[in-house]
Design a protein around this motif. Sequence first.
Motif, PDB file in Angstrom:
ATOM      1  N   TYR A 165       0.824  -1.201   0.000  1.00 48.87           N
ATOM      2  CA  TYR A 165       0.000   0.000   0.000  1.00 48.87           C
ATOM      3  C   TYR A 165       0.865   1.260   0.000  1.00 48.87           C
ATOM      4  N   LYS A 166       1.972   1.219   0.704  1.00 53.21           N
ATOM      5  CA  LYS A 166       2.903   2.350   0.720  1.00 53.21           C
ATOM      6  C   LYS A 166       3.446   2.604  -0.680  1.00 53.21           C
ATOM      7  N   ARG A 167       3.807   1.542  -1.385  1.00 49.77           N
ATOM      8  CA  ARG A 167       4.316   1.685  -2.745  1.00 49.77           C
ATOM      9  C   ARG A 167       3.255   2.273  -3.669  1.00 49.77           C
ATOM     10  N   GLU A 168       2.012   1.851  -3.509  1.00 45.93           N
ATOM     11  CA  GLU A 168       0.925   2.368  -4.337  1.00 45.93           C
ATOM     12  C   GLU A 168       0.736   3.873  -4.140  1.00 45.93           C
ATOM     13  N   LYS A 169       0.979   4.362  -2.933  1.00 47.91           N
ATOM     14  CA  LYS A 169       0.842   5.795  -2.661  1.00 47.91           C
ATOM     15  C   LYS A 169       1.936   6.610  -3.336  1.00 47.91           C
ATOM     16  N   LEU A 170       3.069   5.993  -3.638  1.00 49.12           N
ATOM     17  CA  LEU A 170       4.183   6.699  -4.277  1.00 49.12           C
ATOM     18  C   LEU A 170       3.880   7.062  -5.727  1.00 49.12           C
ATOM     19  N   GLY A 171       3.048   6.306  -6.368  1.00 47.30           N
ATOM     20  CA  GLY A 171       2.721   6.559  -7.769  1.00 47.30           C
ATOM     21  C   GLY A 171       2.063   5.352  -8.385  1.00 47.30           C
ATOM     22  N   VAL A 172       1.538   5.559  -9.574  1.00 49.13           N
ATOM     23  CA  VAL A 172       0.807   4.492 -10.249  1.00 49.13           C
ATOM     24  C   VAL A 172       1.725   3.319 -10.601  1.00 49.13           C
ATOM     25  N   THR A 173       1.164   2.148 -10.562  1.00 49.06           N
ATOM     26  CA  THR A 173       1.901   0.915 -10.886  1.00 49.06           C
ATOM     27  C   THR A 173       1.176   0.166 -11.998  1.00 49.06           C
ATOM     28  N   CYS A 174       0.712   0.926 -12.974  1.00 47.61           N
ATOM     29  CA  CYS A 174      -0.024   0.290 -14.065  1.00 47.61           C
ATOM     30  C   CYS A 174       0.511   0.745 -15.403  1.00 47.61           C
ATOM     31  N   LEU A 175       0.093   0.010 -16.417  1.00 46.64           N
ATOM     32  CA  LEU A 175       0.448   0.308 -17.799  1.00 46.64           C
ATOM     33  C   LEU A 175      -0.792   0.821 -18.524  1.00 46.64           C
ATOM     34  N   ASP A 176      -0.578   1.542 -19.589  1.00 45.88           N
ATOM     35  CA  ASP A 176      -1.701   2.023 -20.393  1.00 45.88           C
ATOM     36  C   ASP A 176      -2.463   0.878 -21.052  1.00 45.88           C
ATOM     37  N   THR A 177      -1.905  -0.308 -21.050  1.00 46.15           N
ATOM     38  CA  THR A 177      -2.561  -1.467 -21.660  1.00 46.15           C
ATOM     39  C   THR A 177      -3.632  -2.078 -20.760  1.00 46.15           C
ATOM     40  N   GLY A 178      -3.812  -1.524 -19.552  1.00 45.57           N
ATOM     41  CA  GLY A 178      -4.845  -2.037 -18.647  1.00 45.57           C
ATOM     42  C   GLY A 178      -4.343  -3.086 -17.687  1.00 45.57           C
ATOM     43  N   VAL A 179      -3.040  -3.058 -17.413  1.00 46.64           N
ATOM     44  CA  VAL A 179      -2.428  -4.014 -16.485  1.00 46.64           C
ATOM     45  C   VAL A 179      -1.869  -3.258 -15.293  1.00 46.64           C
ATOM     46  N   ALA A 180      -2.141  -3.758 -14.095  1.00 45.26           N
ATOM     47  CA  ALA A 180      -1.526  -3.219 -12.879  1.00 45.26           C
ATOM     48  C   ALA A 180      -0.418  -4.176 -12.454  1.00 45.26           C
ATOM     49  N   LEU A 181       0.681  -3.594 -11.993  1.00 44.98           N
ATOM     50  CA  LEU A 181       1.849  -4.366 -11.558  1.00 44.98           C
ATOM     51  C   LEU A 181       2.253  -3.941 -10.142  1.00 44.98           C
ATOM     52  N   PRO A 182       1.359  -4.139  -9.177  1.00 42.84           N
ATOM     53  CA  PRO A 182       1.706  -3.725  -7.813  1.00 42.84           C
ATOM     54  C   PRO A 182       2.857  -4.570  -7.274  1.00 42.84           C
ATOM     55  N   HIS A 183       3.676  -3.951  -6.439  1.00 41.79           N
ATOM     56  CA  HIS A 183       4.809  -4.656  -5.866  1.00 41.79           C
ATOM     57  C   HIS A 183       5.211  -3.993  -4.553  1.00 41.79           C
ATOM     58  N   ALA A 184       6.047  -4.689  -3.801  1.00 35.55           N
ATOM     59  CA  ALA A 184       6.453  -4.198  -2.484  1.00 35.55           C
ATOM     60  C   ALA A 184       7.950  -4.412  -2.294  1.00 35.55           C
TER      61      ALA A 184
END
Length: 166
Positions: free
Chosen positions: A69-88
Amino acid sequence: MKYPCSTHVYHQYTLKVLDGKRDALKKYLEGKFIFLKQDLDSKEKCLDFIIDVLEKDNAVYDEFREAIYKREKLGVTCLDTGVALPHADPQTIKKSRIILLTLKHPVDWGGTLVSLIVVTAFPEEEMNQIRDVINELYQLIGEKEDVNMFIRFETIQEVLKVFHES
């Protein structure tokens, strides 16, 4: 309004995989970590679902949930192709896992509609493997048409076939 997505750490790993081989993906992607057409209606529900899977598998430390969740707050983790790549932070991970999740309906992921979520969770001592995994993954999710293929899959076997083709 659509906002541009960045690929953060993944951007530097968009090199071509020789001969289309997917050896790294074959090694880390397992059917029990593929979840198709899930009925989740928010980014948070998707993250919680994935985190719960990793916690139940004892693949992450208690700090993982907060770290992702902390990483998600830093900025988007997705691609314009409609894929999210969340990571920690890799220090919050015990065992290497790839989680693949498709959704019945797209969710808003920082201004972009996402239908496919891919989590690459690797502990610090296996970070040398992440480059190959990301390279191979980008071969399969770098174009919107490819992402659309994934979200149409009905069975885990269909997904595994794509990842295991060489």
